[in-house]
Design a protein around this motif. Structure first.
Motif, PDB file in Angstrom:
ATOM      1  N   UNK A  73      32.987 -34.096  29.903  1.00 19.25           N
ATOM      2  CA  UNK A  73      31.521 -34.022  29.966  1.00 19.25           C
ATOM      3  C   UNK A  73      30.905 -34.150  28.572  1.00 19.25           C
ATOM      4  N   UNK A 104      28.548 -37.171  27.489  1.00 15.71           N
ATOM      5  CA  UNK A 104      27.168 -36.916  27.089  1.00 15.71           C
ATOM      6  C   UNK A 104      26.894 -37.597  25.749  1.00 15.71           C
ATOM      7  N   UNK A 126      24.227 -35.594  34.240  1.00 15.72           N
ATOM      8  CA  UNK A 126      23.760 -34.499  35.092  1.00 15.72           C
ATOM      9  C   UNK A 126      24.711 -33.306  35.028  1.00 15.72           C
ATOM     10  N   UNK A 185      26.516 -32.587  32.483  1.00  6.49           N
ATOM     11  CA  UNK A 185      26.274 -31.995  31.160  1.00  6.49           C
ATOM     12  C   UNK A 185      25.042 -31.103  31.194  1.00  6.49           C
ATOM     13  N   UNK A 186      24.022 -31.495  31.938  1.00  8.71           N
ATOM     14  CA  UNK A 186      22.819 -30.674  32.017  1.00  8.71           C
ATOM     15  C   UNK A 186      23.085 -29.358  32.727  1.00  8.71           C
ATOM     16  N   UNK A 245      25.918 -27.879  32.805  1.00  7.70           N
ATOM     17  CA  UNK A 245      26.711 -27.102  31.849  1.00  7.70           C
ATOM     18  C   UNK A 245      25.830 -26.503  30.757  1.00  7.70           C
ATOM     19  N   UNK A 274      20.847 -34.905  24.873  1.00 10.48           N
ATOM     20  CA  UNK A 274      21.634 -35.126  26.093  1.00 10.48           C
ATOM     21  C   UNK A 274      20.749 -35.047  27.319  1.00 10.48           C
ATOM     22  N   UNK A 275      19.804 -34.158  27.266  1.00 12.39           N
ATOM     23  CA  UNK A 275      18.887 -33.971  28.373  1.00 12.39           C
ATOM     24  C   UNK A 275      17.964 -35.169  28.540  1.00 12.39           C
ATOM     25  N   UNK A 315      18.598 -38.177  27.449  1.00 15.25           N
ATOM     26  CA  UNK A 315      19.457 -39.286  27.884  1.00 15.25           C
ATOM     27  C   UNK A 315      19.637 -39.241  29.408  1.00 15.25           C
ATOM     28  N   UNK A 316      19.841 -38.041  29.934  1.00 17.91           N
ATOM     29  CA  UNK A 316      19.981 -37.890  31.389  1.00 17.91           C
ATOM     30  C   UNK A 316      18.745 -38.387  32.120  1.00 17.91           C
ATOM     31  N   UNK A 317      17.597 -37.984  31.641  1.00 17.18           N
ATOM     32  CA  UNK A 317      16.355 -38.376  32.325  1.00 17.18           C
ATOM     33  C   UNK A 317      16.150 -39.888  32.249  1.00 17.18           C
ATOM     34  N   UNK A 342      18.395 -41.403  34.647  1.00 17.84           N
ATOM     35  CA  UNK A 342      17.855 -41.178  36.002  1.00 17.84           C
ATOM     36  C   UNK A 342      16.808 -42.260  36.335  1.00 17.84           C
TER      37      UNK A 342
END
Lengths: 296, 296, 296, 296
Positions: free
Chosen positions: D172, D176, D249, D251-252, D254, D265-266, D268-270, D273
């Motif tokens: 993870x 990330x 996701x 990673x988020x 976690x 990282x957050x 990047x996730x969005x 998405x």
């Protein structure tokens, strides 16, 4: 009239249970902390040893617990509610937890021929004490109708949001937006002040313009722009950064599960994660993000 | 009564100049686009060939231009305002530009024994046409007092924000906050809907809670939550993503210069940068960020 | 061989000018700080009173200055380089500044029948002292060819990046990416350690996987993962958070001007803005972002 | 030598199971998709009807499943592995899932006097087919030693990361960081190109500077900077945006559980998405984020 069961006598739950007592209901209660339980006993409640004992003694149960994992335990463990719940019971969970947890518990309760609504609150400790909470309720219409009179003993406004889990959805979405706005107001006020504006003047301009919001006109995070609120009292009391972090974390889990992008909500969560670990900010009202940005 | 000079007859400026004419003032005007100039001539203005000609003919000058670079040119070039401005003139710049540009121009104007105020507006094309704009004015008190009657011919509200540049500060800070809130409302509404909430119900809950803001209660970006606004008319009209990108870009420059961190304002800027390049979104009202997030 | 002119004898410039002296060139120099100037005089340079005096005395000029505004002053003020520059001169600006500033100065220099290249450096104070800097050069091919031998007296690698301004572009883009990666490594290492991984083991896994980068394998921000670098020496020395904030700010201005979205670069900028105001972090190497995230 | 059990014959699992067969092990397998199961039967595996049948027939079990919920079902349902597992079995879960899920399953397996390691992989479908995967393994040393020879039949590198769950942590955290770097490289390349740099030249400068990383020097997202990789083949094949969204996701989740802030990282996730819902990008290699930013 039969007793009401109550599990979770923390900062919020103790006041809520006390309001039930004040307004004429008998209460059978449990808390992991014997001291908390003893305090409510002094006010007239019957105290039992396990959540299962609560479910055995009553058919209307209120739970007010800190997170999804604890709600799952209180329902599912061998001494939990589901072990003894009687058919025809009504479970009201006022905890703020993951929507998926609410839906899972509702389904387990249904297997016991009982009803479940999620009913998270807004209004804080003050509202819990004064009995002026707002309940956002998710559940079938008959279950909502059944829960409403009981909730009105503890709060002022009871809103039916839709199916099970929508109470959580309403709470989480509002609070995510609140977290975004508070940081946004802190950014705009800090920037404007550094650009030469008077704080009260800037707030008044925003409050009559398109930037207007609760975090600017009612809870402005800059000290002394509004008197009497936590930001004007060294950020003592109010809604702590840790609680805001928790609610923003629930929003992130929801965003990931629903595949609904929340870029600002996500960044707000990370910023409050940073604040809630910082020695100067972790025990303060969430308006303290202004100090975090201004820091110098 | 002497003529008013006007430079910049675009979507906003043409309406503002027309309101001066309607309310009895003579206008000497310039625009780079001869068609724009000809339209105002038909309404009674005198048209000249350069900003310098405007400054030679009048002692009250209004400028309404798209960005800092163009304002600098209009003042500083060989055919610009500063080439011919007479001592004792009053310059009102209603452009939304960098605070540092306003301060620079003010200082050059002062060298000519003249006065300068920055007076950016809110209210949009509709407000410009109706003469109901709000002016946020930065400048010394006597200059503000001098500018106010003239501004009242074009707007309804005239706010004195402080020294030169604070008009820009107020405008930029409010609009940064607006951009943040619009994205925040779009995120919260999209997430809530995907979690099972009815859009109007969710909006009504937010609007009576701590998430309440102009972008939720007056300009909700979800179609048909509020009738009659651009989000309910396929995002046609309103405040375009490109203009929002511009204002958020000014906020970023201000944040960098003032060393005032604006994490959400910065992310809002980047998101609107992305939208303003997207073929589906670039010509739409800024509420279209809801569609960008929902996109599926 | 004629003298080389040098303006800006700070942490970087003093070493660069000294290397010119060491390698046999005569130097005519200016600095606003008389102490800095006196130090270089002791090493053999001729010191003059204004940038204009430098330009009058030499036809190869190197400038090494802190920001765009100061570069503009040094060139454009009445005692500046442009006041006295002779036709056929070569200006090498090694400052890291806005691309638009480089392009503006180049055009003013061209009006004086002279050449300009932007030549920002990487390699830090250590590289400046050792004469091992990398120069990223923007300018026409003949101007690059002319500048190269001089730059090789101060550095090891001289790269031609393209037209005027592309040296700035290369520097800014690399350093924006560096800032992003350093925060990214700090996040990943902190998260992994909290999830139970040994820091050195995690670094070694990343360094042989797709997460590999300079900030993990050469400059890991976790103390004692790599010996001898600033993160293992309490973040003393190295590349300070303030300098990283400056370079990320230039990237933001470039992003806004070029309409090129940089969401992570923008957030990196805001985070370093926060760090560079924090008493614990503002004077530290930029790897200290790991401590900021870990903070507890 | 006894049979190996295998549950989950998708894009990855089918190749892994086939490598076990090729290298001389007998395989008892299950997949929810009968077609998938039939294909492996044709290659020599025995197919059974439930995960419980696999556990009944073998004492070494490999699971390769899409997410935490499915892993929980495969183990915990009435026809699941835990229903029939025999004491002394070894469970190897190669799924990439929440660390908390791995730890929960490990504890349930231990109650059956059996061993569990989490062993997520990197190397993709190509590595699965070629038998060159890297396994990141979490579990007690004796369990790791026991699992290693089996894993070496399916991969080239087997790394012991620590206690149960640390395999997930390593996977993870690396991924990330990879997601952050890919977006960062896309931002820097896009910005630099718009500022006038040649893509290959910019990549070469970055690759010899402090911005160097796998996403720039091995998998550059700009078409034709590196030949033969998905970004140069219209982003077909490779590592899809949907899979990257999944790992970010995790990673988020976690980050939220570990209270470890991951702002980049957050974000990047969005961003992924958003990409993974966009019709043009959702079925493409994750390098396509460059096109998303460049979009015009």
């Amino acid at each position: 009239m039969s007793s009401v069961g109550f599990v979770g006598l923390g900062c919020m739950g103790s006041h809520m249970a006390r309001n039930l007592l004040k307004r004429g209901r008998q209460v059978v209660a449990f808390d992991v902390d014997p001291k908390r339980a003893a305090e409510l006993k002094a006010d007239g409640a019957e105290i039992v040893k396990h959540p299962a004992d609560v479910a055995a003694a009553t058919k209307e149960l209120v739970t007010m617990l800190p997170n999804s994992a604890i709600v799952r335990s209180v329902y599912k463990e061998s001494n939990g509610i589901l072990a003894t719940i009687r058919a025809g019971s009504l479970c009201i969970d006022s905890s703020t937890i993951d929507q998926s947890a609410s839906i899972e518990i509702a389904s387990l309760v249904a297997e016991k021929q009982s009803a479940y609504v999620d009913a998270p609150v807004s209004g804080g400790v003050g509202g819990a004490q004064a009995g002026t909470l707002t309940f956002m309720v998710g559940g079938d219409q008959p279950h909502f109708d059944q829960a409403k009179p009981l909730l009105e003993l503890m709060g002022k406004t009871v809103v039916h949001c839709g199916a099970v889990g929508t109470g959580q959805a309403a709470k989480i979405c509002n609070n995510m937006l609140l977290g975004i706005q508070m940081i946004g107001v802190a950014e705009a006020m800090n920037l404007g002040i550094k650009m030469g504006l008077d704080p009260k003047l800037l707030a008044s301009i925003i409050n009559t313009s398109s930037g207007r919001c609760w975090s600017s006109d009612t809870y402005n995070p800059v000290p002394n722009v509004i008197e009497g609120i936590p930001p004007s009292k060294n950020y003592v009391g109010g809604f702590g950064t840790t609680l805001m972090t928790k609610d923003l974390g629930l929003a992130q889990t929801a965003s990931t599960e629903a595949k609904a992008p929340t870029p600002l909500g996500s960044l707000a969560h990370q910023l409050y994660q940073i604040l809630s670990k910082h020695p100067d900010f972790k025990d303060k009202d969430f308006g303290v993000v202004y100090q975090f940005l201004k820091n110098n």
